[in-house]
Design an enzyme around this catalytic site. Structure first.
Site, PDB file in Angstrom:
ATOM      1  N   TYR A   1      25.962 -78.516  52.269  1.00 32.89           N
ATOM      2  CA  TYR A   1      26.027 -79.749  52.569  1.00 32.89           C
ATOM      3  C   TYR A   1      27.677 -79.991  52.592  1.00 32.89           C
ATOM      4  O   TYR A   1      28.488 -79.572  51.789  1.00 32.89           O
ATOM      5  CB  TYR A   1      25.142 -80.872  51.991  1.00 32.89           C
ATOM      6  CG  TYR A   1      25.303 -82.398  52.635  1.00 32.89           C
ATOM      7  CD1 TYR A   1      24.989 -82.483  54.002  1.00 32.89           C
ATOM      8  CD2 TYR A   1      25.796 -83.173  51.723  1.00 32.89           C
ATOM      9  CE1 TYR A   1      24.874 -83.751  54.436  1.00 32.89           C
ATOM     10  CE2 TYR A   1      25.695 -84.701  52.085  1.00 32.89           C
ATOM     11  CZ  TYR A   1      25.465 -84.817  53.637  1.00 32.89           C
ATOM     12  OH  TYR A   1      25.367 -86.153  54.163  1.00 32.89           O
TER      13      TYR A   1
ATOM     14  N   ASN B   1      29.328 -82.349  51.229  1.00 36.06           N
ATOM     15  CA  ASN B   1      29.970 -82.747  49.807  1.00 36.06           C
ATOM     16  C   ASN B   1      29.885 -81.688  48.503  1.00 36.06           C
ATOM     17  O   ASN B   1      30.216 -82.096  47.599  1.00 36.06           O
ATOM     18  CB  ASN B   1      29.384 -84.280  49.406  1.00 36.06           C
ATOM     19  CG  ASN B   1      27.992 -84.178  49.106  1.00 36.06           C
ATOM     20  OD1 ASN B   1      27.572 -83.085  49.162  1.00 36.06           O
ATOM     21  ND2 ASN B   1      27.534 -85.220  48.953  1.00 36.06           N
ATOM     22  N   LYS B   2      29.427 -80.682  48.961  1.00 37.53           N
ATOM     23  CA  LYS B   2      29.355 -79.513  47.998  1.00 37.53           C
ATOM     24  C   LYS B   2      30.487 -78.734  47.746  1.00 37.53           C
ATOM     25  O   LYS B   2      31.447 -78.815  48.432  1.00 37.53           O
ATOM     26  CB  LYS B   2      28.167 -78.808  48.346  1.00 37.53           C
ATOM     27  CG  LYS B   2      26.857 -79.422  48.525  1.00 37.53           C
ATOM     28  CD  LYS B   2      26.222 -80.357  46.950  1.00 37.53           C
ATOM     29  CE  LYS B   2      24.872 -80.769  46.943  1.00 37.53           C
ATOM     30  NZ  LYS B   2      24.295 -81.498  47.993  1.00 37.53           N
ATOM     31  N   ASN B   3      30.384 -77.674  46.836  1.00 34.90           N
ATOM     32  CA  ASN B   3      31.829 -77.042  46.435  1.00 34.90           C
ATOM     33  C   ASN B   3      32.172 -76.361  47.621  1.00 34.90           C
ATOM     34  O   ASN B   3      33.483 -75.946  47.646  1.00 34.90           O
ATOM     35  CB  ASN B   3      31.397 -76.206  45.068  1.00 34.90           C
ATOM     36  CG  ASN B   3      31.369 -76.873  43.848  1.00 34.90           C
ATOM     37  OD1 ASN B   3      31.056 -78.013  43.899  1.00 34.90           O
ATOM     38  ND2 ASN B   3      31.500 -76.353  42.807  1.00 34.90           N
TER      39      ASN B   3
END
Ligand SMILES: *Cc1c(COP(=O)(O)O)cnc(C)c1O
Length: 378
Positions: free
Chosen positions: A174, A176-178
């Site tokens: 997604y 906003n993930k790393n």
């Protein structure tokens, strides 16, 4: 505005997308396969299954493990709602387990023990904020009771240990993930049979994909199980391949920024506690801090916002969400509830500068000081 998280995207992603468009093959082709191989390699796994989200990944894992009505699955409440939702999707019952402590906000082994019944079939471990759960202890716990271990690894991509705890691990890409593919996810399951069951269920339970049929002599396929449409497409896989090349470096930058945060917070606002002060392997997904009990969190959030700093909360406990309160009455998890009431997530992503981090800590110190003064005046 200094954001809590922000994806890093540029020319290489645009070029990769353009190449897919030019190729004319948009879903489940060479890019998805290449992404699966590359993502598996990063985790020392032979193979993995790319899917449409981490939520789909969790659902597919529980489905393939045969977990269903009448079964119980241990889950933390300090997590994103998808962890528990996946248990409901297969008709099983999520059983909420408290955290160890404010210092180690991971699922408590002793509370998990207390909540085990004859119906418990699996435990979903969440590597909260990227910090890994204790592998050997959970494996012993699961082995003794014959439980499956599922990892919700949405916060911890890129670590070799992830995906080795038990049956399978679910990842999220997604925004906003790393690392991101906009929407997307993956499953690492070391057991080939489990992995192939997950792969088949991802695409309607069909015995072959469109791409395979193009390259084989038989256009026929069969459906041998009730499956889903949880496929990843070529555009997302192409972005993922580019992002994956940077993942280790981005995680290393996150680590360095967390070291800096910890030092500055100890220097400027020692009233704030930073969880996980003892060394623990992490992908440093977010930067959670705990405000002192007498500080009004909303005042701090408002102050930081006026300084152009976004903050978020990880998490409102799942058992306190309206849906879950209606389904499961009278659940009380004192440590999770106290943590969630005082937690504040401050910005952490690879493009944040050292001076921005210093300004966040200074603003945090000022906010806490003034909220303390307001408290004294009241
Ligand atoms: C983001 C996240 C998910 C859901 O991921 P999606 O890819 O959006 O489905 C699940 N669990 C945790 C802990 C997450 O942070």
């Amino acid at each position: 505005m200094l954001l809590v998280s922000a994806p890093i995207l540029g020319f290489p992603e645009k070029a990769a997308l353009a190449k897919v468009v030019d190729s004319g093959w948009l879903t489940m082709g060479d890019q998805v396969r290449a992404f699966e191989e590359a993502f598996a390699a990063v985790h020392d796994a032979v193979d993995c299954v790319a899917v449409s989200s981490c939520t789909a990944a969790l659902h597919l894992i529980l489905h393939a493990l045969g977990i269903g009505p009448g079964d119980e699955v241990l889950v933390p409440s300090l997590t994103f709602v998808a962890t528990a939702n996946a248990v409901l999707y297969v008709g099983a019952t999520p059983v909420f387990v408290d955290i160890e402590s404010a210092e180690v906000p991971l699922m408590s082994l002793s509370d998990a023990e207390a909540k085990c019944t004859g119906r418990t079939k699996a435990v979903i471990l969440v590597h909260f904020a990227g910090y890994l759960a204790d592998r050997e202890e959970w494996q012993r716990f699961a082995r003794v009771r014959g439980l499956h271990i599922v990892e919700d690894a949405a916060h911890a991509p890129g670590l070799k240990e992830v995906g080795t705890y038990g049956a399978a691990a679910a990842f999220s890409f997604y925004g906003n993930k790393n690392m991101t593919t906009a929407e997307g996810g993956a499953v690492i399951a070391r057991d080939a049979q489990l992995r192939e069951a997950i792969r088949q269920a991802r695409g309607h339970g069909m015995t072959s994909g469109t791409h395979q049929r193009l390259n084989s002599r038989t256009p026929q396929y069969d459906v041998t199980m009730l499956g889903f449409n949880y496929r990843m497409d070529e555009l997302r896989a192409a972005i993922g391949l580019v992002q994956l090349q940077n993942l280790q470096e981005w995680n290393e930058i996150r680590r360095i920024l967390v070291v800096l945060y910890r030092r500055l917070i100890a220097d400027y606002c020692s009233a704030v506690t930073v969880p996980f002060c003892k060394p623990r392997t992490s992908a440093y997904h977010i930067m959670p801090v705990l405000l002192p009990h007498d500080v009004d969190r909303q005042t701090v959030i408002d102050h930081l916002r006026t300084k152009g700093i976004q903050t978020t909360i990880h998490y409102t406990p799942v058992h306190q969400m309206t849906l879950y309160r209606q389904m499961f009455t009278e659940i009380h998890l004192p440590k999770t509830e106290d943590f969630a009431q005082r937690e504040l997530t401050i910005p952490l992503h690879p493009q944040i500068t050292a001076s921005a981090i210093e300004s966040v800590v200074v603003a945090l110190a000022t906010a806490i000081e003034s909220s303390g003064r307001a408290g004294a005046a009241a």
